[in-house]
Design an enzyme around this catalytic site. Structure first.
Site, short mmCIF file in Angstrom:
data_model
loop_
_atom_site.label_atom_id
_atom_site.label_comp_id
_atom_site.label_asym_id
_atom_site.label_seq_id
_atom_site.Cartn_x
_atom_site.Cartn_y
_atom_site.Cartn_z
N GLU A 42 0.83 -1.22 0.00
CA GLU A 42 0.00 0.00 0.00
C GLU A 42 0.86 1.27 0.00
OE1 GLU A 42 -3.03 0.18 -0.64
OE2 GLU A 42 -3.60 -1.93 -0.42
N GLN A 47 0.65 6.89 -5.29
CA GLN A 47 1.19 7.74 -6.36
C GLN A 47 2.05 6.98 -7.37
OE1 GLN A 47 2.75 10.33 -3.19
NE2 GLN A 47 1.75 12.04 -4.20
N TYR A 87 9.33 9.68 -4.23
CA TYR A 87 8.65 10.00 -2.97
C TYR A 87 9.33 9.23 -1.82
CZ TYR A 87 5.09 11.71 -6.19
OH TYR A 87 4.41 12.36 -7.20
N TYR A 125 -6.14 6.12 4.88
CA TYR A 125 -6.27 5.12 3.82
C TYR A 125 -5.42 3.88 4.13
CZ TYR A 125 -5.33 2.41 -0.28
OH TYR A 125 -5.18 1.35 -1.12
N ASP A 143 -9.18 5.65 -1.45
CA ASP A 143 -8.18 6.30 -2.29
C ASP A 143 -8.87 6.94 -3.48
OD1 ASP A 143 -8.90 4.18 -3.90
OD2 ASP A 143 -6.87 3.39 -4.16
N CYS A 197 -13.99 1.46 -13.97
CA CYS A 197 -14.51 2.82 -13.72
C CYS A 197 -13.36 3.82 -13.76
CB CYS A 197 -15.23 2.84 -12.37
SG CYS A 197 -16.30 4.27 -12.12
N CYS A 204 -18.52 1.18 -18.81
CA CYS A 204 -19.75 0.96 -18.05
C CYS A 204 -20.45 -0.35 -18.41
CB CYS A 204 -20.70 2.13 -18.23
SG CYS A 204 -20.05 3.69 -17.56
N CYS A 207 -19.23 -3.16 -16.37
CA CYS A 207 -19.24 -2.93 -14.93
C CYS A 207 -20.21 -3.88 -14.22
CB CYS A 207 -19.60 -1.49 -14.62
SG CYS A 207 -19.66 -1.13 -12.84
N CYS A 213 -25.67 2.05 -10.31
CA CYS A 213 -24.95 3.30 -10.50
C CYS A 213 -25.87 4.44 -10.93
CB CYS A 213 -23.84 3.10 -11.54
SG CYS A 213 -22.83 4.57 -11.82
#
Length: 360
Positions: A42, A47, A87, A125, A143, A197, A204, A207, A213
């Site tokens: 995670e 990013q 990062y 998160y 997220d 999505c 769609c 999905c 939705c």
């Protein structure tokens, strides 16, 4: 926020979880539910794209298979393991937190929201992801993928770029989450956002929850989520130089211990945009005159808030130790030494340019 009817919630959970069980990608961090492995994945995935993370994750787990292995590793080793992911504060915070887990929790990752949230670098998160995926607790893990999915399903128009909006989505997950399949439910929301999505041109018709939705029903999927545009990034022009002597030694210097790319190694570089200015600053700051400077490449590197445009040069000198720098740690290295030093991606590319162009 348009809530789902109670009878629809049950069906929504079933449709979503069954889809995930059947269609989930085979990813190395899904081999088991070890909280340490989940935690590392995670942090890496923040990013960073899944395809990029996979080889880094596999190498990381090879180097540090247990919490104890990682807690006892030195900083140079962990930065080398993270080299290229960017990062770097992520891995430093992870290292600090893992050492605390080893010292204060006997090497067992805490399984309560209160305790796990006190660990360095563990935000809402990450805490929710570990607690739900590894421990099966009904905690939200919100997220960008989850916010996009739920903004469309529940027709939420709150700006997802605003930190306060996360609370709205966390509450939505608490109301929707499948208490019998918390791990699968949270991962399914993330997977749905990654594969179906998507930000533009969502699939769609593929999905599994399109019947639930609100955006699909009203044809609003392209209008959601609402997200304000980020500020314009700044461009900085830099000149970097690979200084090499006849024996093949090169100069690298260590970045400061705080700030951007803290503690990584790099070739000498300066915020100047011409060869003459580079020569001047080298003579002024390092007491070294480089007459034979020649360009070997141009590198562009994009951060979240700025862009580096780097012109790379090579210079031949008789002895690299004539390079002096009073406020940086310096190393004189050969090709075979680079495996021991963690460099930012931009400076890895400078080294590659030296290897390809500097020896012509």
């Amino acid at each position: 926020m348009k809530k789902l009817a109670s009878n629809n919630i049950e069906q929504f959970r079933e449709d979503l979880v069954n889809w995930f069980i059947e269609e989930q990608r085979e990813l190395p961090w899904r081999l088991n539910k070890d909280p340490y492995r989940v935690w590392v994945s995670e942090i890496m995935l923040q990013q960073t794209r899944v395809d990029t993370v996979i080889p880094y994750y596999e190498r990381f787990m090879e180097w540090f298979p247990t919490i104890e292995d990682f807690a006892e590793a030195d900083e140079e080793r962990i930065l080398k393991a993270w080299e290229g992911l960017g990062y770097y504060s992520r891995v430093r915070n992870l290292h600090s937190a893992v050492k605390e887990v080893k010292e204060s929790y006997g090497g067992v990752v805490p399984n309560t929201p209160e305790e796990i949230s006190r660990l360095k670098g563990v935000g809402p998160y990450t805490a929710g992801a570990i607690l739900s995926i590894a421990y099966g607790l009904p905690e939200p893990a919100v997220d960008g993928n989850v916010m996009r999915v739920l903004s469309r399903i529940l027709e939420i128009y709150d700006d997802i770029a605003k930190p306060a909006t996360r609370k709205i989505f966390e509450q939505a997950v608490r109301e929707l989450i499948d208490h019998d399949h918390t791990s699968e439910f949270n991962q399914a929301l993330m997977e749905l956002g990654a594969l179906i999505c998507t930000p533009t041109k969502p699939s769609c018709l593929l999905c599994p929850v399109r019947e639930h939705c609100q955006a699909f029903e009203k044809g609003l999927q392209q209008e959601l989520p609402v997200k304000t545009k980020a500020k314009k990034v700044k461009t900085v022009h830099l000149s970097a130089v690979v200084i090499v002597d006849p024996s093949g030694r090169m100069v690298i210097q260590k970045r400061p211990s705080s700030g951007l790319l803290a503690g990584l190694w790099e070739f000498p570089n300066y915020e100047v945009d011409s060869l003459e200015k580079l020569k001047q600053v080298m003579a002024r700051d390092n007491h070294i005159v480089l007459e034979d400077l020649r360009p070997i490449g141009k590198i562009s590197h994009v951060f979240s808030h700025l862009i580096w445009e780097i012109t790379a040069y090579e210079a031949k000198v008789e002895n690299v130790e004539q390079f002096t720098e009073t406020n940086r740690k310096i190393a004189f290295v050969r090709d075979e030494d680079f495996q021991h030093y963690a460099l930012p991606v931009s400076h890895q590319k400078i080294y590659e340019a030296h290897v390809i162009n500097g020896k012509q």
